[in-house]
Design a protein around this motif. Structure first.
Motif, PDB file in Angstrom:
ATOM      1  N   ARG A  29       0.795  -1.230   0.000  1.00 23.35           N
ATOM      2  CA  ARG A  29       0.000   0.000   0.000  1.00 23.35           C
ATOM      3  C   ARG A  29       0.827   1.278   0.000  1.00 23.35           C
ATOM      4  O   ARG A  29       0.564   2.204  -0.767  1.00 23.35           O
ATOM      5  CB  ARG A  29      -0.948   0.007   1.189  1.00 23.35           C
ATOM      6  N   ARG A  30       1.826   1.347   0.818  1.00 24.73           N
ATOM      7  CA  ARG A  30       2.616   2.575   0.925  1.00 24.73           C
ATOM      8  C   ARG A  30       3.344   2.874  -0.389  1.00 24.73           C
ATOM      9  O   ARG A  30       3.438   4.014  -0.816  1.00 24.73           O
ATOM     10  CB  ARG A  30       3.615   2.464   2.063  1.00 24.73           C
ATOM     11  N   ARG A  31       3.833   1.837  -1.044  1.00 22.23           N
ATOM     12  CA  ARG A  31       4.609   2.036  -2.270  1.00 22.23           C
ATOM     13  C   ARG A  31       3.740   2.303  -3.500  1.00 22.23           C
ATOM     14  O   ARG A  31       4.090   3.097  -4.359  1.00 22.23           O
ATOM     15  CB  ARG A  31       5.487   0.823  -2.511  1.00 22.23           C
ATOM     16  N   TYR A  32       2.578   1.621  -3.597  1.00 25.83           N
ATOM     17  CA  TYR A  32       1.781   1.690  -4.820  1.00 25.83           C
ATOM     18  C   TYR A  32       0.414   2.325  -4.657  1.00 25.83           C
ATOM     19  O   TYR A  32      -0.309   2.471  -5.634  1.00 25.83           O
ATOM     20  CB  TYR A  32       1.599   0.276  -5.405  1.00 25.83           C
ATOM     21  N   GLY A  33       0.021   2.675  -3.444  1.00 23.99           N
ATOM     22  CA  GLY A  33      -1.320   3.224  -3.230  1.00 23.99           C
ATOM     23  C   GLY A  33      -2.309   2.106  -2.946  1.00 23.99           C
ATOM     24  O   GLY A  33      -2.079   0.949  -3.267  1.00 23.99           O
ATOM     25  N   TRP A  34      -3.436   2.492  -2.368  1.00 23.99           N
ATOM     26  CA  TRP A  34      -4.374   1.475  -1.906  1.00 23.99           C
ATOM     27  C   TRP A  34      -5.079   0.746  -3.042  1.00 23.99           C
ATOM     28  O   TRP A  34      -5.403  -0.425  -2.907  1.00 23.99           O
ATOM     29  CB  TRP A  34      -5.373   2.069  -0.922  1.00 23.99           C
ATOM     30  N   VAL A  35      -5.339   1.405  -4.174  1.00 22.18           N
ATOM     31  CA  VAL A  35      -6.052   0.736  -5.267  1.00 22.18           C
ATOM     32  C   VAL A  35      -5.194  -0.381  -5.866  1.00 22.18           C
ATOM     33  O   VAL A  35      -5.637  -1.528  -5.998  1.00 22.18           O
ATOM     34  CB  VAL A  35      -6.478   1.741  -6.360  1.00 22.18           C
ATOM     35  N   ARG A 177      -8.802   5.415 -10.933  1.00 27.10           N
ATOM     36  CA  ARG A 177      -7.519   5.973 -11.385  1.00 27.10           C
ATOM     37  C   ARG A 177      -6.338   5.546 -10.498  1.00 27.10           C
ATOM     38  O   ARG A 177      -5.756   6.344  -9.771  1.00 27.10           O
ATOM     39  CB  ARG A 177      -7.607   7.486 -11.478  1.00 27.10           C
ATOM     40  N   PRO A 178      -5.962   4.291 -10.572  1.00 28.13           N
ATOM     41  CA  PRO A 178      -4.893   3.774  -9.710  1.00 28.13           C
ATOM     42  C   PRO A 178      -3.525   4.370 -10.004  1.00 28.13           C
ATOM     43  O   PRO A 178      -2.594   4.179  -9.213  1.00 28.13           O
ATOM     44  CB  PRO A 178      -4.906   2.266  -9.967  1.00 28.13           C
TER      45      PRO A 178
END
Length: 181
Positions: A29-35, A177-178
């Motif tokens: 999550r921290r590196r790529y975002g929650w989506v 919009r990931p």
């Protein structure tokens, strides 16, 4: 092959793998975002669940299938003799075979949409989902003791579900919009 089976074993496997895949999503999550992180964890979980529901014997521990009772090849009867009902899902087995691959297709798009290479990654992932379906059918043919049958119609239905899922995933990617943080 599993020495045990039944719906309880499938559900236990699904719950354990859900926890591990949720942990994977938290780590990403921290590196790529929650989506994207949720999509990767969800994609891995959906593929595991497909394996659980297709390779674990549905009615408990596997019995013995005599060699003369074992099928030699997959059924190539498109639309084949699928039963009207199925033990876990009301409606036709073909519908279940389609529906079970939809989440994998959608999550594949959401997991790949972050990168510019998605236009290559998504078709490649779709091909891998098709190969996974074929491998499951081959395994069902070889391991007659799991009380499953190899049917080419299942592969067609699985791939149809994955394609529908990719379409849904494209719509979801445009909404979620990931690629944004």
């Amino acid at each position: 092959m599993f020495p045990v089976g039944g719906v309880e074993v499938m559900l236990a496997g699904a719950f354990v793998s859900a926890g591990l895949c949720a942990l994977l999503a938290l780590l990403l999550r921290r590196r790529y975002g929650w989506v994207t992180a949720g999509a990767v964890g969800g994609l891995v979980w959906s593929v595991i669940v497909i394996g659980l529901i297709t390779l674990i014997p549905a009615d408990g521990a596997p019995g013995i299938v005599p060699a003369e009772g074992r099928l030699e090849t997959c059924s190539y009867d498109i639309g084949g003799p699928a039963p009207e009902g199925f033990w876990i899902f009301s409606g036709g087995q073909r519908l279940l075979n389609t529906v079970v691959f939809i989440p994998s297709g959608a999550l594949l798009v959401l997991a790949a949409a972050r990168w510019r290479s998605a236009w290559v990654t998504v078709p490649l992932g779709l091909a891998l989902l098709a190969a996974y379906s074929a491998a499951i059918e081959k395994t069902q043919l070889e391991l007659a003791r799991i009380d499953r049958a190899c049917d080419v119609t299942d592969i067609i239905d699985n791939v149809t579900g994955a394609i529908i899922g990719v379409g849904i995933g494209i719509v979801l990617a445009l909404v979620l919009r990931p690629w944004r943080r």
